[in-house]
Design a protein around this motif. Structure first.
Motif, PDB file in Angstrom:
ATOM      1  N   ASN A  24      -4.308 134.078  21.383  1.00  0.00           N
ATOM      2  CA  ASN A  24      -3.495 134.572  20.273  1.00  0.00           C
ATOM      3  C   ASN A  24      -4.355 134.600  19.008  1.00  0.00           C
ATOM      4  OD1 ASN A  24      -1.609 134.841  18.135  1.00  0.00           O
ATOM      5  ND2 ASN A  24      -0.034 133.791  19.324  1.00  0.00           N
ATOM      6  N   ASP A  25      -4.340 135.712  18.292  1.00  0.00           N
ATOM      7  CA  ASP A  25      -5.191 135.816  17.109  1.00  0.00           C
ATOM      8  C   ASP A  25      -4.719 134.922  15.961  1.00  0.00           C
ATOM      9  OD1 ASP A  25      -2.946 137.239  16.277  1.00  0.00           O
ATOM     10  OD2 ASP A  25      -4.084 138.970  15.559  1.00  0.00           O
ATOM     11  N   LYS A  26      -3.550 134.313  16.055  1.00  0.00           N
ATOM     12  CA  LYS A  26      -3.057 133.379  15.030  1.00  0.00           C
ATOM     13  C   LYS A  26      -3.556 131.956  15.270  1.00  0.00           C
ATOM     14  CE  LYS A  26      -0.320 136.412  13.061  1.00  0.00           C
ATOM     15  NZ  LYS A  26      -1.137 137.549  12.738  1.00  0.00           N
ATOM     16  N   ALA A  27      -4.116 131.701  16.432  1.00  0.00           N
ATOM     17  CA  ALA A  27      -4.588 130.359  16.769  1.00  0.00           C
ATOM     18  C   ALA A  27      -5.991 130.133  16.213  1.00  0.00           C
ATOM     19  CB  ALA A  27      -4.593 130.171  18.280  1.00  0.00           C
ATOM     20  N   ILE A  28      -6.295 128.878  15.919  1.00  0.00           N
ATOM     21  CA  ILE A  28      -7.616 128.482  15.429  1.00  0.00           C
ATOM     22  C   ILE A  28      -8.294 127.683  16.538  1.00  0.00           C
ATOM     23  CG2 ILE A  28      -8.863 127.156  13.698  1.00  0.00           C
ATOM     24  CD1 ILE A  28      -6.410 127.621  11.844  1.00  0.00           C
ATOM     25  N   ILE A  29      -9.481 128.147  16.958  1.00  0.00           N
ATOM     26  CA  ILE A  29     -10.176 127.504  18.070  1.00  0.00           C
ATOM     27  C   ILE A  29     -11.408 126.770  17.547  1.00  0.00           C
ATOM     28  CG2 ILE A  29     -11.379 127.869  20.252  1.00  0.00           C
ATOM     29  CD1 ILE A  29      -9.719 130.337  20.673  1.00  0.00           C
ATOM     30  N   LYS A  30     -11.545 125.534  18.003  1.00  0.00           N
ATOM     31  CA  LYS A  30     -12.747 124.749  17.720  1.00  0.00           C
ATOM     32  C   LYS A  30     -13.283 124.251  19.047  1.00  0.00           C
ATOM     33  CE  LYS A  30     -11.247 123.248  13.176  1.00  0.00           C
ATOM     34  NZ  LYS A  30     -10.779 122.139  12.363  1.00  0.00           N
ATOM     35  N   GLY A  31     -14.590 124.401  19.227  1.00  0.00           N
ATOM     36  CA  GLY A  31     -15.206 124.013  20.489  1.00  0.00           C
ATOM     37  C   GLY A  31     -16.138 122.835  20.340  1.00  0.00           C
ATOM     38  N   LYS A  32     -16.424 122.212  21.460  1.00  0.00           N
ATOM     39  CA  LYS A  32     -17.382 121.117  21.532  1.00  0.00           C
ATOM     40  C   LYS A  32     -18.514 121.546  22.452  1.00  0.00           C
ATOM     41  CE  LYS A  32     -13.810 117.649  20.913  1.00  0.00           C
ATOM     42  NZ  LYS A  32     -13.075 116.563  21.527  1.00  0.00           N
ATOM     43  N   ASN A  33     -19.579 120.785  22.476  1.00  0.00           N
ATOM     44  CA  ASN A  33     -20.736 121.124  23.301  1.00  0.00           C
ATOM     45  C   ASN A  33     -20.432 121.106  24.793  1.00  0.00           C
ATOM     46  OD1 ASN A  33     -22.265 121.448  21.030  1.00  0.00           O
ATOM     47  ND2 ASN A  33     -23.130 119.386  21.087  1.00  0.00           N
ATOM     48  N   ASP A  34     -19.434 120.315  25.212  1.00  0.00           N
ATOM     49  CA  ASP A  34     -19.110 120.224  26.635  1.00  0.00           C
ATOM     50  C   ASP A  34     -18.078 121.264  27.071  1.00  0.00           C
ATOM     51  OD1 ASP A  34     -16.856 119.238  25.417  1.00  0.00           O
ATOM     52  OD2 ASP A  34     -16.742 117.420  26.626  1.00  0.00           O
ATOM     53  N   CYS A  35     -17.845 122.276  26.224  1.00  0.00           N
ATOM     54  CA  CYS A  35     -16.899 123.371  26.498  1.00  0.00           C
ATOM     55  C   CYS A  35     -15.439 122.930  26.479  1.00  0.00           C
ATOM     56  CB  CYS A  35     -17.228 124.091  27.802  1.00  0.00           C
ATOM     57  SG  CYS A  35     -18.755 125.042  27.665  1.00  0.00           S
ATOM     58  N   SER A  36     -15.156 121.796  25.866  1.00  0.00           N
ATOM     59  CA  SER A  36     -13.771 121.417  25.611  1.00  0.00           C
ATOM     60  C   SER A  36     -13.356 122.079  24.303  1.00  0.00           C
ATOM     61  CB  SER A  36     -13.640 119.902  25.493  1.00  0.00           C
ATOM     62  OG  SER A  36     -13.933 119.302  26.737  1.00  0.00           O
ATOM     63  N   LEU A  37     -12.128 122.570  24.253  1.00  0.00           N
ATOM     64  CA  LEU A  37     -11.666 123.315  23.086  1.00  0.00           C
ATOM     65  C   LEU A  37     -10.366 122.731  22.560  1.00  0.00           C
ATOM     66  CD1 LEU A  37     -12.035 126.916  24.575  1.00  0.00           C
ATOM     67  CD2 LEU A  37     -13.704 125.724  23.162  1.00  0.00           C
ATOM     68  N   THR A  38     -10.165 122.847  21.253  1.00  0.00           N
ATOM     69  CA  THR A  38      -8.865 122.587  20.652  1.00  0.00           C
ATOM     70  C   THR A  38      -8.379 123.903  20.065  1.00  0.00           C
ATOM     71  OG1 THR A  38      -9.857 121.877  18.577  1.00  0.00           O
ATOM     72  CG2 THR A  38      -9.284 120.156  20.141  1.00  0.00           C
ATOM     73  N   ILE A  39      -7.199 124.303  20.456  1.00  0.00           N
ATOM     74  CA  ILE A  39      -6.593 125.549  19.997  1.00  0.00           C
ATOM     75  C   ILE A  39      -5.398 125.138  19.139  1.00  0.00           C
ATOM     76  CG2 ILE A  39      -5.549 127.725  20.695  1.00  0.00           C
ATOM     77  CD1 ILE A  39      -7.004 127.281  23.445  1.00  0.00           C
ATOM     78  N   THR A  40      -5.528 125.315  17.837  1.00  0.00           N
ATOM     79  CA  THR A  40      -4.546 124.789  16.892  1.00  0.00           C
ATOM     80  C   THR A  40      -3.628 125.882  16.369  1.00  0.00           C
ATOM     81  OG1 THR A  40      -6.199 123.152  16.240  1.00  0.00           O
ATOM     82  CG2 THR A  40      -4.308 123.400  14.799  1.00  0.00           C
ATOM     83  N   TYR A  41      -2.361 125.526  16.218  1.00  0.00           N
ATOM     84  CA  TYR A  41      -1.335 126.369  15.607  1.00  0.00           C
ATOM     85  C   TYR A  41      -0.809 125.613  14.390  1.00  0.00           C
ATOM     86  CZ  TYR A  41      -1.325 128.871  20.060  1.00  0.00           C
ATOM     87  OH  TYR A  41      -1.685 129.589  21.172  1.00  0.00           O
ATOM     88  N   PRO A  42      -1.439 125.778  13.223  1.00  0.00           N
ATOM     89  CA  PRO A  42      -1.078 124.962  12.056  1.00  0.00           C
ATOM     90  C   PRO A  42       0.387 125.101  11.621  1.00  0.00           C
ATOM     91  CG  PRO A  42      -3.079 126.219  11.631  1.00  0.00           C
ATOM     92  CD  PRO A  42      -2.533 126.687  12.931  1.00  0.00           C
ATOM     93  N   LYS A  43       0.942 126.303  11.652  1.00  0.00           N
ATOM     94  CA  LYS A  43       2.329 126.493  11.201  1.00  0.00           C
ATOM     95  C   LYS A  43       3.329 125.813  12.127  1.00  0.00           C
ATOM     96  CE  LYS A  43       1.638 130.631   8.520  1.00  0.00           C
ATOM     97  NZ  LYS A  43       2.054 131.984   8.235  1.00  0.00           N
ATOM     98  N   MET A  44       2.945 125.615  13.380  1.00  0.00           N
ATOM     99  CA  MET A  44       3.849 124.983  14.346  1.00  0.00           C
ATOM    100  C   MET A  44       3.507 123.512  14.549  1.00  0.00           C
ATOM    101  SD  MET A  44       4.123 127.926  17.191  1.00  0.00           S
ATOM    102  CE  MET A  44       3.857 129.588  16.667  1.00  0.00           C
ATOM    103  N   LYS A  45       2.447 123.053  13.902  1.00  0.00           N
ATOM    104  CA  LYS A  45       1.985 121.669  14.034  1.00  0.00           C
ATOM    105  C   LYS A  45       1.761 121.313  15.503  1.00  0.00           C
ATOM    106  CE  LYS A  45       4.057 120.204   9.759  1.00  0.00           C
ATOM    107  NZ  LYS A  45       4.979 119.336   9.089  1.00  0.00           N
ATOM    108  N   ALA A  46       1.000 122.171  16.178  1.00  0.00           N
ATOM    109  CA  ALA A  46       0.743 121.980  17.601  1.00  0.00           C
ATOM    110  C   ALA A  46      -0.718 122.282  17.918  1.00  0.00           C
ATOM    111  CB  ALA A  46       1.641 122.897  18.419  1.00  0.00           C
ATOM    112  N   THR A  47      -1.209 121.660  18.973  1.00  0.00           N
ATOM    113  CA  THR A  47      -2.573 121.882  19.440  1.00  0.00           C
ATOM    114  C   THR A  47      -2.587 121.913  20.959  1.00  0.00           C
ATOM    115  OG1 THR A  47      -3.502 120.746  17.523  1.00  0.00           O
ATOM    116  CG2 THR A  47      -4.939 120.984  19.428  1.00  0.00           C
ATOM    117  N   ILE A  48      -3.315 122.895  21.490  1.00  0.00           N
ATOM    118  CA  ILE A  48      -3.593 122.935  22.918  1.00  0.00           C
ATOM    119  C   ILE A  48      -4.973 122.312  23.109  1.00  0.00           C
ATOM    120  CG2 ILE A  48      -4.042 124.400  24.923  1.00  0.00           C
ATOM    121  CD1 ILE A  48      -2.230 126.516  23.623  1.00  0.00           C
TER     122      ILE A  48
END
Length: 187
Positions: A56-80
């Protein structure tokens, strides 16, 4: 006659004032919270990891070196939280760990619905879990090609787990998670 007309006008104005300024107490109608989220638009998420998917283009993705990702939805206060692990003759252990993570929530969950996912063309096989009730996570999945790659994902909200309150956001993000597993490709 002027006295009668004047008295009539004063009484009429007084009567209208007494009747017109009365405050009737009426019950307020029940109010409902309306949560509208924008329609999801998906874009390719390219990265250095051995997999790719659409997000989703509204999500914010941050990655780590081991290919683990956090996909954040700030307006919904949720993270995948998406975790990648290479398979090294340990597929059974990875499957057990992924299933154990889901079934930890059985204490608070009202129901756990399992939806198998099979895509032989892309060699993506997995399980999508919908956790109903006041559990810490409402959606989880794992996906693998059974020989080299293994991905797990789960969503967490930064709020007390009250399913009725977060249901609209949980449903929105569940659809995004299903889209991730459906568009997952191994490199």
């Amino acid at each position: 006659m002027k006295k009668k007309v004047s008295l009539f006008i004063v009484l009429t104005i007084g009567l209208f004032s007494a009747v017109g300024c009365k405050d009737d107490v009426l019950p307020k109608p029940a109010g409902y919270l309306r949560l509208d989220y924008p329609e999801a638009r998906y874009v390719d998420y390219g990265n250095q990891c051995p997999f790719t998917f659409e997000i989703n283009d509204k999500a914010i993705i941050k990655g780590k070196n081991d290919c683990s990702l956090t996909i954040t939805y700030p307006k919904m206060k949720a993270t995948i939280y998406l975790t990648y692990k290479p398979v090294a003759n340990n597929i059974n252990q990875l499957l057990r760990d992924a299933q154990k993570l889901t079934f930890k929530h059985v204490i608070k969950a009202d129901d756990i619905i399992e939806q198998p996912y099979l895509n032989p063309e892309k060699k993506v096989y997995g399980m999508f879990y919908q956790v109903d009730g006041n559990a810490a996570t409402n959606s989880q999945f794992y996906a693998t090609d059974s020989t080299r790659h293994f991905v797990t994902a789960s969503v967490y909200f930064y709020a007390k787990p009250n399913f009725d309150s977060i249901m609209p956001a949980a449903s929105y993000i569940k659809n995004d998670m299903q889209h991730i597993i459906e568009t997952l490709k191994w490199k």
